[in-house]
Design a protein around this motif. Sequence first.
Motif, PDB file in Angstrom:
ATOM      1  N   MET A 247       5.172  22.634  -1.172  1.00  0.00           N
ATOM      2  CA  MET A 247       5.666  21.687  -2.167  1.00  0.00           C
ATOM      3  C   MET A 247       4.952  21.913  -3.498  1.00  0.00           C
ATOM      4  O   MET A 247       3.734  22.013  -3.555  1.00  0.00           O
ATOM      5  N   SER A 248       5.724  21.972  -4.572  1.00  0.00           N
ATOM      6  CA  SER A 248       5.134  22.140  -5.896  1.00  0.00           C
ATOM      7  C   SER A 248       4.468  20.843  -6.337  1.00  0.00           C
ATOM      8  O   SER A 248       4.774  19.758  -5.832  1.00  0.00           O
ATOM      9  N   LEU A 249       3.569  20.967  -7.312  1.00  0.00           N
ATOM     10  CA  LEU A 249       2.923  19.781  -7.863  1.00  0.00           C
ATOM     11  C   LEU A 249       3.942  18.844  -8.506  1.00  0.00           C
ATOM     12  O   LEU A 249       3.838  17.625  -8.412  1.00  0.00           O
ATOM     13  N   GLU A 250       4.944  19.438  -9.153  1.00  0.00           N
ATOM     14  CA  GLU A 250       5.977  18.638  -9.806  1.00  0.00           C
ATOM     15  C   GLU A 250       6.761  17.817  -8.788  1.00  0.00           C
ATOM     16  O   GLU A 250       7.033  16.625  -9.009  1.00  0.00           O
ATOM     17  N   ASP A 251       7.121  18.451  -7.672  1.00  0.00           N
ATOM     18  CA  ASP A 251       7.869  17.734  -6.635  1.00  0.00           C
ATOM     19  C   ASP A 251       6.991  16.675  -5.954  1.00  0.00           C
ATOM     20  O   ASP A 251       7.463  15.596  -5.597  1.00  0.00           O
ATOM     21  N   PHE A 252       5.710  16.999  -5.786  1.00  0.00           N
ATOM     22  CA  PHE A 252       4.787  16.036  -5.192  1.00  0.00           C
ATOM     23  C   PHE A 252       4.670  14.796  -6.075  1.00  0.00           C
ATOM     24  O   PHE A 252       4.741  13.659  -5.596  1.00  0.00           O
ATOM     25  N   CYS A 253       4.523  15.016  -7.373  1.00  0.00           N
ATOM     26  CA  CYS A 253       4.434  13.905  -8.317  1.00  0.00           C
ATOM     27  C   CYS A 253       5.721  13.091  -8.311  1.00  0.00           C
ATOM     28  O   CYS A 253       5.684  11.851  -8.275  1.00  0.00           O
ATOM     29  N   ALA A 254       6.843  13.771  -8.328  1.00  0.00           N
ATOM     30  CA  ALA A 254       8.131  13.075  -8.330  1.00  0.00           C
ATOM     31  C   ALA A 254       8.286  12.211  -7.080  1.00  0.00           C
ATOM     32  O   ALA A 254       8.817  11.085  -7.143  1.00  0.00           O
ATOM     33  N   GLY A 255       7.815  12.705  -5.940  1.00  0.00           N
ATOM     34  CA  GLY A 255       7.893  11.922  -4.709  1.00  0.00           C
ATOM     35  C   GLY A 255       7.047  10.662  -4.759  1.00  0.00           C
ATOM     36  O   GLY A 255       7.456   9.599  -4.281  1.00  0.00           O
ATOM     37  N   LEU A 256       5.862  10.771  -5.355  1.00  0.00           N
ATOM     38  CA  LEU A 256       4.993   9.600  -5.492  1.00  0.00           C
ATOM     39  C   LEU A 256       5.624   8.550  -6.405  1.00  0.00           C
ATOM     40  O   LEU A 256       5.561   7.346  -6.126  1.00  0.00           O
ATOM     41  N   VAL A 257       6.229   9.009  -7.500  1.00  0.00           N
ATOM     42  CA  VAL A 257       6.859   8.091  -8.437  1.00  0.00           C
ATOM     43  C   VAL A 257       8.074   7.420  -7.786  1.00  0.00           C
ATOM     44  O   VAL A 257       8.286   6.204  -7.952  1.00  0.00           O
ATOM     45  N   THR A 258       8.840   8.188  -7.024  1.00  0.00           N
ATOM     46  CA  THR A 258       9.994   7.614  -6.309  1.00  0.00           C
ATOM     47  C   THR A 258       9.539   6.581  -5.297  1.00  0.00           C
ATOM     48  O   THR A 258      10.161   5.514  -5.155  1.00  0.00           O
ATOM     49  N   GLU A 259       8.453   6.874  -4.583  1.00  0.00           N
ATOM     50  CA  GLU A 259       7.915   5.919  -3.617  1.00  0.00           C
ATOM     51  C   GLU A 259       7.539   4.608  -4.297  1.00  0.00           C
ATOM     52  O   GLU A 259       7.800   3.520  -3.780  1.00  0.00           O
TER      53      GLU A 259
ATOM     54  N   ARG B  20       0.831  -1.198   0.000  1.00  0.00           N
ATOM     55  CA  ARG B  20       0.000   0.000   0.000  1.00  0.00           C
ATOM     56  C   ARG B  20       0.870   1.256   0.000  1.00  0.00           C
ATOM     57  O   ARG B  20       1.730   1.425   0.868  1.00  0.00           O
ATOM     58  N   LEU B  21       0.612   2.135  -0.968  1.00  0.00           N
ATOM     59  CA  LEU B  21       1.395   3.357  -1.107  1.00  0.00           C
ATOM     60  C   LEU B  21       0.537   4.590  -0.805  1.00  0.00           C
ATOM     61  O   LEU B  21      -0.662   4.485  -0.563  1.00  0.00           O
ATOM     62  N   SER B  22       1.156   5.757  -0.850  1.00  0.00           N
ATOM     63  CA  SER B  22       0.492   7.010  -0.482  1.00  0.00           C
ATOM     64  C   SER B  22      -0.613   7.376  -1.464  1.00  0.00           C
ATOM     65  O   SER B  22      -0.570   7.031  -2.648  1.00  0.00           O
TER      66      SER B  22
END
Length: 464
Positions: free
Chosen positions: A196-208, A183-185
Amino acid sequence: MSDKQANLYKKATQEAVDHLVQPWPSAGSIGAEARGMLASGEGVYVHDENGRRLIDGPAGMWCTNVGHRNEVLAETLKEQAMELSYNSPWYTTNEPSAELARRIAEHAPGDLNHVFFTTGGSTAVESALRFAQFYSNVRGLEGKKKIICRDGGYHGSTYLSASLNGSQRSRNWMDFADEMMIRLSCPDPFRRPRDMSLEDFCAGLVTEFADAVREHGPENIAAFVGEPIMASGGVIVPPEGYFKAIRDICSANDILFIVDEVVTAFGRLGHVFASESCFDVVPDIITFAKGVTSGYFPLGGMVVSDRLLDGLRASNHPEAMFAHGLTYSSHPIGCAVALKNLDILEDDLLDYTREITPYFHEKLKALEELELVGEVRGMGLMACIECVADRKSHNPIRLDTEVGVRIDRHCQELGLLVRPLVHMCVMSPPLVITRAQIDSMADILHEGISRTMRDLRQEGIWQG
């Protein structure tokens, strides 16, 4: 309303209390509960037991896409029942299911050319998960069984589909196949840190996601399952590029990419399927239900890619049995209704939905002027009004009270059904809704939320 009708509804309410077990009941009222009685519907409206006309804001359960009392669909039900009411899918086939499979394949993206029909959304997702297990087994990858899912997601009420669900409220008292799930975020931009920018938020989800694949090992992960828009989670639209990045990771690691379009398919976003049209991804499997018959008959299914079936046919185990089926798979009445429903969508309703969507969001977005409203978001003809205790804080605080139920109660008095989800209100009206009806819906919501704000202040629950 006549006395005879009033007595009929009163009797039905008592029968429900005495004998009917409703979906998702609390232990304290299970099997002894009366819920609001609806008597009839037409177009975007339903009528309750008191004769009051209400705009059907949730379109039933995201499903009455062409509206209530559609004569073409009603007549199709009768005609098919008189022609062939049922056949066993184990050893016979009916013509409507074959034609519907072809037409769905024509709308599906990429090489998704094969359809397995079920009875609804839960069984569609359950079928996709069982297929993923079977696909691993036939290829000799018996350990490749884990499923990646996300907090905030909702995928059904059967055992495996419910195990994907990410709402704590639905998990507190039930058992699940948790050992299978990773289960992920939740990809909820509204709840990201405010700096946090949308771009950084997206990048964090992809890294997770990538980190989870490395941690658990791609040799142990069968599939990712996700809604393109988290419907029951609060109409959560992920940041741009998120789905495509997840799809790329799945492709690189032999992980099936299963998109749950039970809500978003068949017109809700203005397309028969939204995966490629709206999110630029071609899945391995798409699940669907709800709008496929506009709620006139229980039907769902999954669309599977050529690549997966070709792989099974070319395996070293031609004797392997996909021992999965349902008595009502490929039901002739459901498939006949779905064909007519698809005719209506293709005729002009998909175009109309895309045309009216901006107006729908413009009118609802204006509700953000109210202090109780933290955000109005959505896509296509689906939206969520999220209420917060404090929208000025770094991370807006949810209201503890069931504010959505309060808003729904006021809105029903004013002529609108709302789908309340704790502190949120979901709107997904029939696709045939007009601009004037959208105006009425928005006006009623504004007044219903305003009355709720007054109540909360008077009760000392919220000061705004």
